[in-house]
Every structure is written in structure tokens, then in C-alpha cells.
Scaffold this active site. Structure first.
Site: not given
Ligand SMILES: NC(=O)c1ccc[n+]([C@@H]2O[C@H](COP(=O)([O-])OP(=O)(O)OC[C@H]3O[C@@H](n4cnc5c(N)ncnc54)[C@H](OP(=O)(O)O)[C@@H]3O)[C@@H](O)[C@H]2O)c1
Length: 321
Positions: A235, A283
Site C-alpha cells: 500500500r 495499481h
Molecule cells: N498492489 C496490489 O494489486 C495488491 C493486491 C493484493 C493485495 N495487496 C496488498 O498486499 C497486502 C498483503 O496481502 P496478504 O494477503 O499477503 O496479507 P496477509 O496474509 O495478512 O499477510 C500480511 C503480512 O504482513 C505482515 N505484517 C503485518 N503487519 C506487520 C508489522 N507491523 N510488522 C511486520 N510484519 C507485518 C504479517 O505478519 P504475520 O505473518 O506475523 O501476521 C504477514 O506476514 C494486502 O494487505 C494489500 O494491502 C496489494
């Protein structure tokens, strides 16, 4: 066959173009023909609706449905709904779609290769009619660090590892190596600096929370090796843009690829468009595919109808993701 009372409708609430909304409605209705799915504006009695499917919705529209039992997000990122205190008690189910993870892993590999094979430099050389062969570095000597080892981070780690890159990964909670194969894992604030100091290409796949806002700042960029690169597919506000631009302009950082921004679409007047060491994308790194995501939603709705259980994963409001 006896027919029971009609099920209350499921509301579709999104901030999408008319064409996008229609494509979603078509895909969702195909995936669950037994359900009555209606756009929010077409629902006569908001009080009978128990479930809303939401795609970056206007929170004011969601608030009109005061008997909701849960919401299913069609997007992976949910920061806008998490920021709404009015929904604190309402379970919000995140989109977890293997097809989305595959698409994101593909994008991470594509743009990592773009940086790894010096494509920005060769493009600049072509524009200057300059014939200059830059030294080749094998992937085994290019360390890729992932911020975020969630659904998307793990899929990206696998793809990068298969392509021969040493992969490092950072998450909030410590990860065991088992499932992540050869990934070197880090956690916590000391783990963050330890990882980025050994990272040549840093890829951000973090959700936006109070903890991750402006996480990529001057101190973090300073800790990276000289001439490292950044990719932000998480993000926009996770990166402190003035700090990033300063590091790029000073040539401490070689190049950055940004797919997400504080304001989207990025205004045409933004100086970022013209920065020579930035590659900007609108995006597109991983769009949700209505066909595959609708099957996930249909499965969740069916399980809820059968068991009354709210499907997983429900967003943890305290963590913010
Ligand atoms: N650009 C695009 O087109 C697109 C598309 C889809 C998603 N996204 C973005 O990608 C993000 C991630 O998606 P996901 O499905 O992989 O999410 P997810 O499964 O919830 O994984 C989030 C990861 O971030 C880590 N994290 C969160 N807060 C943290 C912190 N304060 N310090 C260190 N690590 C932290 C989490 O740690 P833990 O493992 O310890 O919980 C987890 O490993 C989404 O939230 C979205 O914003 C972007």
C-alpha cells in the site's frame, strides 16, 4: 418441490465503475445461482440483509445495513474498513484467493527481474543512443528481501526461490522455516534492520496499518546496501515518499517500482511521473479476478448457510489486518 421462504438478499456494495460492478455481479451470480445478490441501491428493505459483499465500499453505504452479520471483502487489502470504528463488532472476512497469490507472485518475479537485469538503465541508454554493456550479476548474488510473509509474501518467496534468488523475509510474528523452504526469516524491529542491510531488492507486500505506515523511511533506506532497489506492491503510505525520492535523487538507492500510492489515481501533476529513477504502475500488480474470487465467495457463503459459522480469515481489528 416445496419452496421455503425466500432468502434475504445479499448486498453488493462497491466503489466500482458500472461495467466493473456488472462483471462482478455476473460472476458472483454464476457462482451462487441459489442466492439473491443485489446492488445496495436495488435493495428495498436494508434491515433484512445479513451479508454484504464489499469492494472498497463507501462506509456510509455500509452503515445503512444495520442488521449485517458479516462482510466479505472482495479485495485482499481492507484498511479502509478497518479504519471505521462503526464496524468494530462486525466480522470482516478477507479475500484469500490462490489465483490472486499466483498473480502477485508473478508480478514480484517480473519486476524483480526487471531490476535484476538492469532494464531501467538499458532503457535510459537506448534513449541516449548509448551502447554500453553493464556487468551481469547472477541471481544467486542478488538478495531479495520481502516485507510481509503472508499469503502473498509466501507465494512470492517460492517463485523467487525457484528463479534462483536468495530470499529473505520479514513478518510481525516469527516464522518457522518448514513451509518456507530456503527463506531466511526475520521479525521485529531489530529483525527489520538486519534484513534490509542484506537486501539488494526490497519488495513490500505489507498491509497498511498504524504500525506499517511510513515504515519504509530514511532510516530503513539508509540501512540498505548502496544501489539497492525497492518495489512497493503493498500500500502506498507504507513508503515515506519524500524519504524515498531523496534517497533516489542522491543515488543511494538505484531504482524503485511503485504500484500503489497515497492518492490513486496518481495525479498527472505529480513530479513522481517524471523522476528518472522511478517506474510507476497504475495499481496492477495483482487484481482480484472476479471468476476465481467468486468461487471463493460462493464457498464461504455456502458454509455459512450450512453451519452458521463465519468463514475465515476474519480480519483482526487490533492488528489492523
Ligand atoms: N498492489 C496490489 O494489486 C495488491 C493486491 C493484493 C493485495 N495487496 C496488498 O498486499 C497486502 C498483503 O496481502 P496478504 O494477503 O499477503 O496479507 P496477509 O496474509 O495478512 O499477510 C500480511 C503480512 O504482513 C505482515 N505484517 C503485518 N503487519 C506487520 C508489522 N507491523 N510488522 C511486520 N510484519 C507485518 C504479517 O505478519 P504475520 O505473518 O506475523 O501476521 C504477514 O506476514 C494486502 O494487505 C494489500 O494491502 C496489494
Amino acid at each position: 418441490m416445496p419452496t421455503g421462504p425466500a432468502r434475504p438478499p445479499i448486498a453488493f456494495i462497491g466503489s466500482l465503475s458500472a461495467d466493473e460492478e456488472q462483471a462482478w455481479l455476473d460472476a458472483l451470480r454464476r457462482a451462487m445461482p441459489q442466492e439473491r445478490l443485489l446492488p445496495a441501491a436495488a435493495i428495498a428493505d436494508n434491515h433484512e440483509v445479513e451479508l454484504a459483499l464489499v469492494a472498497n465500499p463507501d462506509p456510509a453505504v455500509v452503515r445503512r445495513f444495520d442488521r449485517l452479520k458479516w462482510m466479505q471483502s472482495l479485495w485482499a487489502g481492507v484498511e479502509r474498513l478497518v479504519a471505521e470504528p462503526a464496524f468494530d463488532e462486525l466480522p470482516l472476512v478477507r479475500m484469500v484467493d490462490p489465483e490472486l497469490a499466483r498473480t502477485m507472485a508473478e508480478a514480484v518475479l517480473a519486476w524483480t527481474l526487471y531490476l535484476h537485469r538492469d532494464m531501467p538503465a538499458y532503457l535510459a541508454q537506448q534513449r541516449a543512443a548509448q551502447w554500453l554493456q553493464l556487468p551481469y550479476v547472477p541471481p544467486s548474488r542478488r538478495r531479495v528481501g520481502l516485507l510481509g510473509l503472508g499469503v502473498l509474501g509466501v507465494a512470492a518467496a517460492r517463485r523467487l526461490g525457484d528463479a534462483g534468488f536468495p530470499v529473505l523475509g520479514w513478518s510481525r510474528t516469527p516464522k518457522r522455516l518448514g513451509d518456507l523452504g530456503s527463506v531466511t526469516t526475520f521479525s521485529g524491529s531489530e529483525g527489520l534492520m538486519a534484513m534490509v542491510s542484506r537486501t539488494d531488492i526490497l519488495v513490500c507486500l505489507l498491509p497498511l496499518t498504524d504500525q506499517t505506515r511510513h515504515l519504509v523511511d530514511e532510516a530503513l533506506l539508509q540501512a540498505m546496501p548502496a544501489h539497492a532497489c525497492l518495489i512497493n506492491f503493498g500500500r502506498g503510505p507504507v513508503v515515506n515518499l519524500p524519504d524515498l525520492v531523496a534517497a533516489l535523487s542522491a543515488r543511494r538507492l538505484k531504482h524503485a517500482v511503485l504500484d500503489v500510492f497515497d492518492e490513486e489515481p496518481l495525479p498527472a501533476a505529480s513530479p513522481l511521473w517524471r523522476h528518472p529513477h522511478l517506474t510507476l504502475l497504475p495499481h496492477i500488480s495483482a487484481d482480484t479476478d472476479p471468476a476465481s474470487a467468486s468461487l471463493i465467495v460462493a464457498r464461504n457463503v455456502r458454509r455459512w448457510r450450512e453451519s452458521g459459522q463465519i468463514p475465515q480469515p476474519v480480519v483482526d481489528r487490533q492488528r489492523g489486518y
